[in-house]
Motif scaffolding. Structure first.
Motif, PDB file in Angstrom:
ATOM      1  N   LEU A 134       0.826  -1.214   0.000  1.00  0.00           N
ATOM      2  CA  LEU A 134       0.000   0.000   0.000  1.00  0.00           C
ATOM      3  C   LEU A 134       0.862   1.267   0.000  1.00  0.00           C
ATOM      4  O   LEU A 134       0.546   2.239  -0.687  1.00  0.00           O
ATOM      5  CB  LEU A 134      -0.947   0.006   1.202  1.00  0.00           C
ATOM      6  CG  LEU A 134      -2.179  -0.885   1.075  1.00  0.00           C
ATOM      7  CD1 LEU A 134      -2.858  -1.049   2.437  1.00  0.00           C
ATOM      8  CD2 LEU A 134      -3.146  -0.327   0.059  1.00  0.00           C
TER       9      LEU A 134
ATOM     10  N   TYR B 246      -5.357  -6.850   2.955  1.00  0.00           N
ATOM     11  CA  TYR B 246      -5.083  -6.382   4.310  1.00  0.00           C
ATOM     12  C   TYR B 246      -6.309  -6.598   5.198  1.00  0.00           C
ATOM     13  O   TYR B 246      -6.216  -7.163   6.294  1.00  0.00           O
ATOM     14  CB  TYR B 246      -4.700  -4.902   4.260  1.00  0.00           C
ATOM     15  CG  TYR B 246      -4.208  -4.327   5.561  1.00  0.00           C
ATOM     16  CD1 TYR B 246      -2.848  -4.237   5.825  1.00  0.00           C
ATOM     17  CD2 TYR B 246      -5.104  -3.857   6.530  1.00  0.00           C
ATOM     18  CE1 TYR B 246      -2.388  -3.701   7.011  1.00  0.00           C
ATOM     19  CE2 TYR B 246      -4.647  -3.323   7.718  1.00  0.00           C
ATOM     20  CZ  TYR B 246      -3.289  -3.244   7.949  1.00  0.00           C
ATOM     21  OH  TYR B 246      -2.831  -2.717   9.133  1.00  0.00           O
ATOM     22  N   GLN B 247      -7.470  -6.157   4.711  1.00  0.00           N
ATOM     23  CA  GLN B 247      -8.712  -6.302   5.478  1.00  0.00           C
ATOM     24  C   GLN B 247      -9.035  -7.771   5.746  1.00  0.00           C
ATOM     25  O   GLN B 247      -9.466  -8.119   6.853  1.00  0.00           O
ATOM     26  CB  GLN B 247      -9.872  -5.661   4.731  1.00  0.00           C
ATOM     27  CG  GLN B 247      -9.814  -4.157   4.678  1.00  0.00           C
ATOM     28  CD  GLN B 247     -10.840  -3.562   3.724  1.00  0.00           C
ATOM     29  OE1 GLN B 247     -11.422  -4.267   2.902  1.00  0.00           O
ATOM     30  NE2 GLN B 247     -11.048  -2.261   3.827  1.00  0.00           N
TER      31      GLN B 247
ATOM     32  N   SER C  68      -5.592  -3.414  -0.332  1.00  0.00           N
ATOM     33  CA  SER C  68      -6.473  -3.044   0.777  1.00  0.00           C
ATOM     34  C   SER C  68      -7.385  -4.201   1.171  1.00  0.00           C
ATOM     35  O   SER C  68      -7.570  -4.486   2.359  1.00  0.00           O
ATOM     36  CB  SER C  68      -7.296  -1.819   0.375  1.00  0.00           C
ATOM     37  OG  SER C  68      -8.195  -1.487   1.391  1.00  0.00           O
ATOM     38  N   ARG C  69      -7.930  -4.886   0.186  1.00  0.00           N
ATOM     39  CA  ARG C  69      -8.802  -6.035   0.480  1.00  0.00           C
ATOM     40  C   ARG C  69      -8.018  -7.166   1.135  1.00  0.00           C
ATOM     41  O   ARG C  69      -8.505  -7.818   2.067  1.00  0.00           O
ATOM     42  CB  ARG C  69      -9.463  -6.534  -0.806  1.00  0.00           C
ATOM     43  CG  ARG C  69     -10.414  -5.540  -1.425  1.00  0.00           C
ATOM     44  CD  ARG C  69     -11.857  -5.814  -1.012  1.00  0.00           C
ATOM     45  NE  ARG C  69     -12.734  -4.719  -1.350  1.00  0.00           N
ATOM     46  CZ  ARG C  69     -13.365  -4.574  -2.500  1.00  0.00           C
ATOM     47  NH1 ARG C  69     -13.211  -5.469  -3.443  1.00  0.00           N
ATOM     48  NH2 ARG C  69     -14.163  -3.544  -2.689  1.00  0.00           N
TER      49      ARG C  69
END
Length: 135
Positions: free
Chosen positions: A21, A113-114, A110-111
């Motif tokens: 990121l 990571y989430q 991001s996905r």
């Protein structure tokens, strides 16, 4: 696999995705950059991952960042003789960052990571429920 290994695996993935990121953010910040004083324009960077065994002969594996490489794509050149950074032929060299690709890369990181945060939260909840059953 031990329940504690889940935290190691997810933790390594979270760390790797955080670096991904940051790299994407740097690429997007320099998307409109032109050649600097050295004559070289910004080159997009990509994070390279590697699978890492999590030790103790377990079947689990994590991930780590092994390298951040510059893109080999050519820089964009634009004819603009009035621009202060134009070369002798009147061309301005811009970075080779593709903002659309970088946004897709950012969404993917991001996905990931989430998802790994959710894995850790689920593992924590399961461990707490197991402890409550013993009371």
């Amino acid at each position: 696999m031990s329940m504690f290994n889940i935290f190691n695996v997810s933790g390594s993935a979270i760390s790797a995705q955080a670096q991904r990121l940051n790299t994407v953010a740097s690429n997007l910040a320099n998307a409109d950059a032109v050649a600097g004083p050295d004559g070289q324009a910004y080159k997009a960077r990509q994070v390279m991952f590697q699978t890492v065994p999590m030790g103790n002969g377990q079947a689990s594996a994590g991930v780590k960042v092994v390298n951040v490489v510059e893109s080999a794509a050519p820089n964009r050149r634009e004819f603009s003789p009035q621009h202060p950074q134009a070369d002798a032929q009147g061309y301005v060299t811009h970075s080779n960052v593709n903002p659309v690709e970088e946004m897709v890369n950012m969404i993917s990181a991001s996905r990931s990571y989430q998802n790994n945060v959710e894995v850790m939260n689920t593992a924590k909840t399961l461990m707490l429920k197991t402890l409550q059953m013993g009371q």
